[in-house]
Write a protein that holds these residues in place. Structure first.
Motif, PDB file in Angstrom:
ATOM      1  N   GLN A  24       0.750  -1.353   0.130  1.00 11.19           N
ATOM      2  CA  GLN A  24      -0.211  -0.044  -0.046  1.00 11.19           C
ATOM      3  C   GLN A  24       0.924   1.108  -0.178  1.00 11.19           C
ATOM      4  O   GLN A  24       0.465   1.984  -0.776  1.00 11.19           O
ATOM      5  CB  GLN A  24      -0.869  -0.001   1.332  1.00 11.19           C
ATOM      6  N   ARG A  25       1.921   1.233   0.811  1.00  8.30           N
ATOM      7  CA  ARG A  25       2.829   2.377   0.755  1.00  8.30           C
ATOM      8  C   ARG A  25       3.250   2.567  -0.419  1.00  8.30           C
ATOM      9  O   ARG A  25       3.794   3.679  -0.946  1.00  8.30           O
ATOM     10  CB  ARG A  25       3.930   2.223   1.889  1.00  8.30           C
ATOM     11  N   ASP A  26       3.828   1.590  -1.040  1.00  9.43           N
ATOM     12  CA  ASP A  26       4.564   1.631  -2.431  1.00  9.43           C
ATOM     13  C   ASP A  26       3.702   2.263  -3.445  1.00  9.43           C
ATOM     14  O   ASP A  26       4.091   2.893  -4.126  1.00  9.43           O
ATOM     15  CB  ASP A  26       5.033   0.265  -3.025  1.00  9.43           C
ATOM     16  N   LYS A  27       2.322   2.009  -3.377  1.00  4.45           N
ATOM     17  CA  LYS A  27       1.374   2.815  -4.292  1.00  4.45           C
ATOM     18  C   LYS A  27       1.519   4.272  -3.732  1.00  4.45           C
ATOM     19  O   LYS A  27       1.463   5.131  -5.015  1.00  4.45           O
ATOM     20  CB  LYS A  27      -0.132   2.446  -3.962  1.00  4.45           C
ATOM     21  N   ILE A  28       1.474   4.718  -2.913  1.00  5.94           N
ATOM     22  CA  ILE A  28       1.642   6.081  -2.328  1.00  5.94           C
ATOM     23  C   ILE A  28       2.852   6.692  -2.686  1.00  5.94           C
ATOM     24  O   ILE A  28       2.936   7.978  -3.503  1.00  5.94           O
ATOM     25  CB  ILE A  28       1.309   6.255  -0.674  1.00  5.94           C
ATOM     26  N   LEU A  29       3.833   5.988  -2.633  1.00  4.89           N
ATOM     27  CA  LEU A  29       5.457   6.483  -3.185  1.00  4.89           C
ATOM     28  C   LEU A  29       5.331   6.670  -4.485  1.00  4.89           C
ATOM     29  O   LEU A  29       5.893   7.595  -5.174  1.00  4.89           O
ATOM     30  CB  LEU A  29       6.428   5.427  -2.700  1.00  4.89           C
ATOM     31  N   ARG A  30       4.670   5.534  -5.220  1.00  2.00           N
ATOM     32  CA  ARG A  30       4.652   5.741  -6.808  1.00  2.00           C
ATOM     33  C   ARG A  30       3.833   6.922  -6.982  1.00  2.00           C
ATOM     34  O   ARG A  30       4.323   7.745  -8.109  1.00  2.00           O
ATOM     35  CB  ARG A  30       4.083   4.575  -7.243  1.00  2.00           C
ATOM     36  N   ASP A  31       2.854   7.431  -6.496  1.00  2.00           N
ATOM     37  CA  ASP A  31       1.949   8.294  -6.898  1.00  2.00           C
ATOM     38  C   ASP A  31       2.271   9.694  -6.260  1.00  2.00           C
ATOM     39  O   ASP A  31       1.722  10.705  -6.802  1.00  2.00           O
ATOM     40  CB  ASP A  31       0.614   7.941  -6.667  1.00  2.00           C
ATOM     41  N   THR A  32       3.509   9.875  -5.421  1.00  2.00           N
ATOM     42  CA  THR A  32       3.790  11.137  -5.051  1.00  2.00           C
ATOM     43  C   THR A  32       5.238  11.326  -5.732  1.00  2.00           C
ATOM     44  O   THR A  32       5.698  12.383  -5.167  1.00  2.00           O
ATOM     45  CB  THR A  32       3.894  11.219  -3.619  1.00  2.00           C
ATOM     46  N   ARG A  33       5.787  10.435  -6.490  1.00  2.00           N
ATOM     47  CA  ARG A  33       7.238  10.440  -6.749  1.00  2.00           C
ATOM     48  C   ARG A  33       7.679  11.833  -7.046  1.00  2.00           C
ATOM     49  O   ARG A  33       8.690  12.275  -6.533  1.00  2.00           O
ATOM     50  CB  ARG A  33       7.412   9.765  -8.121  1.00  2.00           C
ATOM     51  N   GLU A  34       7.284  12.669  -7.893  1.00  2.00           N
ATOM     52  CA  GLU A  34       7.677  14.064  -8.636  1.00  2.00           C
ATOM     53  C   GLU A  34       7.232  15.266  -7.532  1.00  2.00           C
ATOM     54  O   GLU A  34       7.331  16.099  -8.207  1.00  2.00           O
ATOM     55  CB  GLU A  34       7.500  14.152  -9.833  1.00  2.00           C
TER      56      GLU A  34
END
Ligand SMILES: C[S@@+](CC[C@H](N)C(=O)[O-])C[C@H]1O[C@@H](n2cnc3c(N)ncnc32)[C@H](O)[C@@H]1O
Length: 238
Positions: free
Chosen positions: A31-41
């Motif tokens: 779940q955290r990986d999804k957040i990290l993916r979608d906040t990357r830039e």
């Protein structure tokens, strides 16, 4: 620290086992990986209900600026310990404050590139007010990444059972984790049976509708498969 808004709740008991066990949970990591993916830039992120800083930490490490806040003192103390163990350059990007998600602390700057609310919404009685706060603190085009429980009485036992299976398969079911899980089970039991502890539940569609009502315009992600189907993950743009 500024004047506090701290509440005395289950998170005082939960904090240590939470901080030990939750980052090891495969479903939390996904779940955290999804957040990290979608906040990357996204350079400036608000982590509302940041707990012990488990989502903030990888963000500041990769160069983002994060302001996290929470209304539980024990959780926040562990977040501060986590920040203190980082090098100076990382610490400089990481602000931690006491605060309530229903009315973000005044010190939290607006025009954020992202607001993150990971596993927090089920504790708040007025989710719409919280989502409006998030909307207000975002710049146009900014995103809210939000997760929460889908069911009124979430099956945390199922989550633990599946997690233990994954740990066993990976050879990671250590004594330390077993002790943390045992304490966590007691708290989770209270969390899921005390009507005052978890108060708000939305399925994925209801979460999207509520976000639209709060002003969010575009759905980027709307998943209902997190935590073995117990959680949703929604990412929407302002
Ligand atoms: C399940 S933990 C999630 C923590 C963190 N977001 C993470 O991903 O590890 C829920 C957190 O929400 C915080 N919380 C609950 N209600 C809150 C409120 N009204 N304002 C601020 N924080 C709140 C709790 O204190 C706890 O730290």
């Amino acid at each position: 620290m500024p004047e506090t808004v701290f509440v005395d709740n289950i998170w005082n008991d939960f904090a240590h086992s939470y901080d030990q066990m939750i980052p090891e949970l495969p479903c939390y990591q996904r779940q955290r990986d999804k957040i990290l993916r979608d906040t990357r830039e996204r350079a400036y992120v608000i982590d509302a209900g940041c707990g012990t800083g488990l989502v903030s930490e990888p963000m500041v490490r990769r160069g983002q600026r994060v302001v996290g806040f929470d209304n539980n003192e024990a959780m926040l103390a562990l977040a501060m310990r986590r920040r203190d163990s980082e090098p100076e350059a990382v610490r400089a990007r990481w602000t931690i404050l006491p605060g309530d998600v229903t009315s973000f602390p005044l010190e939290v700057e607006g025009a954020a590139d992202a607001v993150v609310m990971n596993n927090v919404l089920f504790y708040v009685r007025d989710p719409e007010a919280v989502l409006r706060e998030a909307w207000t603190h975002l710049k146009p085009g900014g995103v809210l990444c939000m997760t929460s429980n889908k069911r009124p009485r979430p099956n945390l036992e199922l989550v633990l059972r599946n997690s233990i299976q994954e740990w066993e398969a990976q050879g990671r079911w250590t004594q330390e984790l077993q002790r943390a899980v045992s304490h966590h089970r007691t708290c989770a039991q209270r969390l899921t049976t005390d009507p005052n502890e978890m108060v708000t539940f939305l399925d994925t569609d209801q979460a999207v509708k509520l976000l639209e009502k709060a002003g969010f315009s575009e759905v980027l992600v709307a998943d209902g498969d997190d935590y073995y189907g117990e959680n949703f993950y929604v990412c929407m743009r302002k």
